[in-house]
Design an enzyme around this catalytic site. Structure first.
Site, PDB file in Angstrom:
ATOM      1  N   CYS A 122      -0.208   4.114   2.371  1.00  0.00           N
ATOM      2  CA  CYS A 122       0.123   3.823   3.768  1.00  0.00           C
ATOM      3  C   CYS A 122       1.628   3.936   4.017  1.00  0.00           C
ATOM      4  O   CYS A 122       2.048   4.459   5.052  1.00  0.00           O
ATOM      5  CB  CYS A 122      -0.376   2.433   4.152  1.00  0.00           C
ATOM      6  SG  CYS A 122      -2.184   2.265   4.076  1.00  0.00           S
ATOM      7  N   CYS A 137       0.848  -1.198   0.000  1.00  0.00           N
ATOM      8  CA  CYS A 137       0.000   0.000   0.000  1.00  0.00           C
ATOM      9  C   CYS A 137       0.884   1.249   0.000  1.00  0.00           C
ATOM     10  O   CYS A 137       1.420   1.649   1.040  1.00  0.00           O
ATOM     11  CB  CYS A 137      -0.921   0.013   1.215  1.00  0.00           C
ATOM     12  SG  CYS A 137      -1.990   1.476   1.247  1.00  0.00           S
TER      13      CYS A 137
END
Length: 173
Positions: A134, A131
């Site tokens: 993130c 991700c």
């Protein structure tokens, strides 16, 4: 299962992984809580039984009960957040980024350990789960907490090695 037993489970073609596991266990860029929490969060994220058992056994000798729980919590919450925020990030429909997530994430506010440690473990799991949003978010928080690029890199090297070991053992089982 011990770390040495885990290394012995790896086939000869994965010798580099054995060597990386050994050197990362001696890594000095991170204190023991950061290092072994990263190992545990990463092993928990990949979920391969032998990898998890060996790393958990070692982590239990080096981490407090609170840190053990927080490392597993980092893996758990990132298992959810990485899917959600990767979707938000990759979707061509940018309207999703304007919507509230409506997912409980209380552990982020009070992880039970130093926030920088929890952020580091979350970054490692986010790297495993791919991700980018993130990764960027956790890396920025780590920089605010004073961690260096070499400390962040050490955590990602741990995550990468744990992920590769788990993949090899899963494929060979």
């Amino acid at each position: 299962m011990s770390i040495d037993a885990l290394k012995n489970e790896l086939p000869e073609y994965a010798k580099d992984l054995k060597l990386n596991l050994s050197s990362l266990g001696r890594e000095t860029e991170l204190d023991d809580q950061k290092k072994w929490g990263t190992f545990l969060a990463s092993a928990h994220a990949v979920g391969e039984p032998k990898t998890l058992a060996a790393i958990k056994a070692e982590a239990e000798t080096r981490l407090s009960d609170e840190a053990l729980t927080a490392a597993k919590a980092a893996s758990a919450i990132m298992g959810m957040n990485n899917v959600y925020y990767r979707f938000v990030h990759l979707s061509k429909n940018k309207e999703y980024a304007t919507l509230p997530a409506k997912l409980r994430m209380n552990i982020l506010a009070n992880p039970g350990v130093d926030k920088a440690d929890f952020e580091l473990w979350s970054l490692a799991v986010s790297a495993i789960n791919g991700c980018g949003l993130c990764i960027d978010s956790h890396e920025a928080e780590l920089r605010k907490h004073g961690l260096t690029t070499t400390q962040v890199q050490a955590a990602v090297r741990i995550a990468a090695t744990v992920n590769a070991i788990a993949a090899v053992l899963a494929a060979e089982s």
